[in-house]
Scaffold this active site. Structure first.
Site, PDB file in Angstrom:
ATOM      1  N   LEU A  79     -14.386   6.281   0.529  1.00  0.00           N
ATOM      2  CA  LEU A  79     -14.248   4.909   0.553  1.00  0.00           C
ATOM      3  C   LEU A  79     -12.889   4.571  -0.005  1.00  0.00           C
ATOM      4  O   LEU A  79     -12.542   4.993  -1.057  1.00  0.00           O
ATOM      5  CB  LEU A  79     -15.394   4.233  -0.300  1.00  0.00           C
ATOM      6  CG  LEU A  79     -15.436   2.821  -0.740  1.00  0.00           C
ATOM      7  CD1 LEU A  79     -16.724   2.293  -0.978  1.00  0.00           C
ATOM      8  CD2 LEU A  79     -14.628   2.657  -2.212  1.00  0.00           C
ATOM      9  N   ASN A  80     -11.988   3.584   0.353  1.00  0.00           N
ATOM     10  CA  ASN A  80     -11.082   3.100  -0.257  1.00  0.00           C
ATOM     11  C   ASN A  80     -11.089   1.662  -0.384  1.00  0.00           C
ATOM     12  O   ASN A  80     -12.151   1.004  -0.936  1.00  0.00           O
ATOM     13  CB  ASN A  80      -9.860   3.758  -0.013  1.00  0.00           C
ATOM     14  CG  ASN A  80      -9.317   3.547   1.417  1.00  0.00           C
ATOM     15  OD1 ASN A  80      -9.746   4.195   2.283  1.00  0.00           O
ATOM     16  ND2 ASN A  80      -8.018   2.860   1.615  1.00  0.00           N
ATOM     17  N   ASP A  81      -9.978   0.705   0.214  1.00  0.00           N
ATOM     18  CA  ASP A  81      -9.966  -0.554  -0.130  1.00  0.00           C
ATOM     19  C   ASP A  81     -11.188  -1.543   0.305  1.00  0.00           C
ATOM     20  O   ASP A  81     -11.893  -1.074   1.289  1.00  0.00           O
ATOM     21  CB  ASP A  81      -8.680  -1.089   0.793  1.00  0.00           C
ATOM     22  CG  ASP A  81      -7.638  -0.655   0.477  1.00  0.00           C
ATOM     23  OD1 ASP A  81      -7.497   0.391  -0.172  1.00  0.00           O
ATOM     24  OD2 ASP A  81      -6.548  -1.035   1.023  1.00  0.00           O
ATOM     25  N   SER A 141      -6.717  -1.942   6.568  1.00  0.00           N
ATOM     26  CA  SER A 141      -7.231  -3.041   5.722  1.00  0.00           C
ATOM     27  C   SER A 141      -6.998  -4.468   6.228  1.00  0.00           C
ATOM     28  O   SER A 141      -6.092  -4.844   7.061  1.00  0.00           O
ATOM     29  CB  SER A 141      -6.709  -3.083   4.109  1.00  0.00           C
ATOM     30  OG  SER A 141      -7.393  -1.980   3.416  1.00  0.00           O
ATOM     31  N   ARG A 162       1.523  -4.087   6.938  1.00  0.00           N
ATOM     32  CA  ARG A 162      -0.028  -4.094   6.964  1.00  0.00           C
ATOM     33  C   ARG A 162      -1.005  -4.900   6.075  1.00  0.00           C
ATOM     34  O   ARG A 162      -0.334  -5.560   5.258  1.00  0.00           O
ATOM     35  CB  ARG A 162      -0.713  -2.403   7.097  1.00  0.00           C
ATOM     36  CG  ARG A 162      -0.153  -1.838   5.568  1.00  0.00           C
ATOM     37  CD  ARG A 162      -0.734  -0.329   5.497  1.00  0.00           C
ATOM     38  NE  ARG A 162      -0.195   0.209   4.350  1.00  0.00           N
ATOM     39  CZ  ARG A 162       0.840   1.082   4.352  1.00  0.00           C
ATOM     40  NH1 ARG A 162       1.552   1.207   5.488  1.00  0.00           N
ATOM     41  NH2 ARG A 162       1.481   1.775   3.299  1.00  0.00           N
ATOM     42  N   GLU A 222       1.406  -3.584  -0.916  1.00  0.00           N
ATOM     43  CA  GLU A 222       0.133  -3.379  -0.034  1.00  0.00           C
ATOM     44  C   GLU A 222      -0.902  -4.706  -0.460  1.00  0.00           C
ATOM     45  O   GLU A 222      -0.761  -5.321  -1.598  1.00  0.00           O
ATOM     46  CB  GLU A 222      -0.656  -2.090  -0.384  1.00  0.00           C
ATOM     47  CG  GLU A 222       0.182  -0.935   0.206  1.00  0.00           C
ATOM     48  CD  GLU A 222      -0.246   0.370   0.339  1.00  0.00           C
ATOM     49  OE1 GLU A 222      -0.322   1.281   1.210  1.00  0.00           O
ATOM     50  OE2 GLU A 222      -1.319   0.909  -0.907  1.00  0.00           O
TER      51      GLU A 222
HETATM   52  C1  FRU Z   1      -4.143   0.697   0.477  1.00  0.00           C
HETATM   53  C2  FRU Z   1      -4.251   0.890   1.880  1.00  0.00           C
HETATM   54  C3  FRU Z   1      -3.742  -0.089   2.834  1.00  0.00           C
HETATM   55  C4  FRU Z   1      -4.050   0.401   4.088  1.00  0.00           C
HETATM   56  C5  FRU Z   1      -5.314   1.278   3.862  1.00  0.00           C
HETATM   57  C6  FRU Z   1      -5.686   2.370   4.469  1.00  0.00           C
HETATM   58  O1  FRU Z   1      -5.066   1.528  -0.189  1.00  0.00           O
HETATM   59  O2  FRU Z   1      -2.924   2.005   1.920  1.00  0.00           O
HETATM   60  O3  FRU Z   1      -2.367  -0.535   2.723  1.00  0.00           O
HETATM   61  O4  FRU Z   1      -4.398  -0.712   4.833  1.00  0.00           O
HETATM   62  O5  FRU Z   1      -5.294   1.746   2.504  1.00  0.00           O
HETATM   63  O6  FRU Z   1      -6.907   2.799   4.334  1.00  0.00           O
END
Ligand code: FRU
Length: 488
Positions: free
Chosen positions: A46-48, A108, A167, A226
């Site tokens: 999991l990230n954002d 994201s 993005r 970001e």
């Molecule tokens: C930030 C990021 C965003 C991108 C997403 C990809 O952590 O790099 O800029 O959209 O994660 O998972």
């Protein structure tokens, strides 16, 4: 278990059938570091947080998800729902990278209510066969009955005047102009981070480039921004973003920050005039890509959630083939020249049995409240029974400095980002409210003046604490609040 090496093919493999990851799910559920009241990946990474929105009595929150393991690869939007921001349920994959425009990931983005559905705006991460990246801003409509519809064409593609780094669309409705804006994190050709804007009178079409956001004094502040957002909180404008590759005092070698600037947004001239400095949102080790919920009517605060993790980082659960979790959603207001983050008031409902601090034992999921009687304060969490080791929190009353040091824990990680975080408080330390889950700690100082969020992976022996005598303490066990069902 040894750390896995990933090939590009493995990282970008398309998930065709949930059964392909059932085995991984069964291996990780119920393991020692799986959280009990934090959103975490059903499998993999999991990230954002993405698309946070309130609609028809329900909160929808999505996360960037790579199903295959502790690796950033093909990203999906995974959907979770809640009625109270505290109890969450898995609702399955919502956005799949299944078109030419998003062939290497649904990156994201954010959400807004449209006429007949929630509209999810995201970055289609396209790569040509030679791996050249092109970013498209795309939409998925999510209907009340759960149906999803991806618009077959993107709203717009990459802007030629910026690099491939464009993005993370944030959709904003400007009432005065009756116009929608999408703001995008970008990088200029001479490698400066910035925000570019698009506008339209309609959500689903008519989008045109509006310009680059002017932020006087921040023309040279990191090389990519970001997850940008412009929020109105407690009657003030706030620019929230994550400048990358920037060194900041007190942040060790970590160069990716999630922070904000207070100021005034002039939508007619696309200028955000800062009224102060850039501040990080969270002073802990693991916090990035904060997102505020859209559409919370009649409240003078925002609800914010962040990824309790950092880009380019390894965590001890990588060898179990999963990584990452979100912070608890928090209430965000402006106090003077700062944002203030507080745990949600309703969280008290999670309190279970109260534990006698003289037992010197920290339950694996608990809330700790500490009242200082003045002077310096020393607290060690996750110490061994003899008081050694652990996470040290030190407050120096003379310069009002709080220092958090995680070098004493047994499972050290991300040490290249530094093992100490520090912050000078505006007021003397009076109060700490600490939320501990099976692999995280969130320390709220003085009722939200500062928060330190960090992952922590205690061993069975690291279950004690030490507190200096000039403070009192209460501890409550916390109940499980996030379900872990296998919904894909
Ligand atoms: C930030 C990021 C965003 C991108 C997403 C990809 O952590 O790099 O800029 O959209 O994660 O998972």
């Amino acid at each position: 278990m040894a750390k896995k090496e990933w090939t590009k093919e493995e990282r970008y493999r398309v998930l065709k059938d949930p059964e392909e990851i059932r085995d991984l799910y069964e291996r990780i559920t119920g393991t020692d570091y799986r959280q009990t009241y934090h959103i975490q990946p059903v499998t993999g990474l999991l990230n954002d947080p993405n698309g946070f929105v309130h609609h028809n009595g329900k909160w929808h929150l999505f996360y960037q998800w790579c199903p295959w393991g502790a690796v950033h690869g093909l990203k999906y939007w995974y959907h979770t729902v809640s009625t109270d921001l505290i109890h969450w349920e898995n609702a399955g994959v919502c956005i799949k990278p299944d078109t030419e425009y998003d062939n290497k990931g649904a990156y994201s983005g954010s959400a807004l209510l449209g006429k007949d559905a929630i509209c999810l705006f995201y970055t289609g991460n396209h790569r040509d066969p030679d791996w050249t990246r092109k970013s498209y801003t795309c939409i998925v409509k999510l209907y009340d009955d759960g149906r999803k519809a991806k618009l077959p064409w993107p709203l717009f593609g990459p802007h030629p005047d910026y690099t491939e780094h464009q993005r993370d669309p944030k959709i904003i409705y400007n009432e005065a102009q009756d116009t929608y804006y999408i703001i995008i994190g970008a990088q200029t050709k001479d490698k400066r981070g910035c925000v570019i804007l698009y506008k339209s009178r309609n959500l689903l079409d008519g989008w045109e480039f509006a310009g680059e956001l002017k932020v006087p004094g921040f023309e040279n502040f990191g090389d990519m921004w970001e997850c940008p957002s412009i929020e109105r909180i407690s009657g003030r404008d706030v620019l929230i973003f994550c400048p990358q590759h920037l060194h900041l005092a007190g942040r060790g070698e970590n160069t990716n920050h999630s922070g904000y600037i207070l100021g005034t947004m002039d939508w007619d001239h696309l200028t955000f005039t800062p009224s102060g400095n850039f501040h990080v949102l969270d002073f802990g080790f693991d916090s990035y890509a904060a997102e505020c919920a859209a559409n919370i009517e009649d409240r003078d605060y925002a609800v914010v959630v962040a990824w309790m993790g950092l880009p380019d980082s390894a965590y001890p659960t990588d060898e179990e083939e999963w990584q990452g979790c979100l912070t608890m959603p928090r209430e965000l207001t402006v106090r003077g020249r700062r944002l203030v983050q507080k745990p949600l008031a309703d969280l008290v409902a999670l309190r279970g049995e109260e534990i006698d601090p003289s037992m010197k034992v920290l339950p694996r999921a608990c809330e700790v409240e500490i009242l200082s009687r003045g002077g310096d304060l020393d607290l060690k969490l996750f110490a061994r029974q003899d008081g050694s080791g652990g996470l040290s929190i030190h407050y120096d009353d003379e310069d009002k400095f709080v220092t958090v040091d995680r070098s004493g824990v047994e499972k050290r990680f991300n040490t290249q980002m530094g093992e100490i975080r520090e912050h000078a408080l505006e007021n003397r330390l009076s109060h700490l409210r600490i939320y501990i889950d099976r692999s995280s700690v969130e320390i709220f100082v003085n009722n939200g003046d500062a928060v330190f969020s960090s992952r922590i992976f205690p061993t069975a022996e690291e279950n004690s604490f030490v507190l200096s005598p000039n403070a009192s303490m209460r501890i409550w066990k916390l109940e499980r609040a996030v379900k872990e069902d296998f919904v894909i």
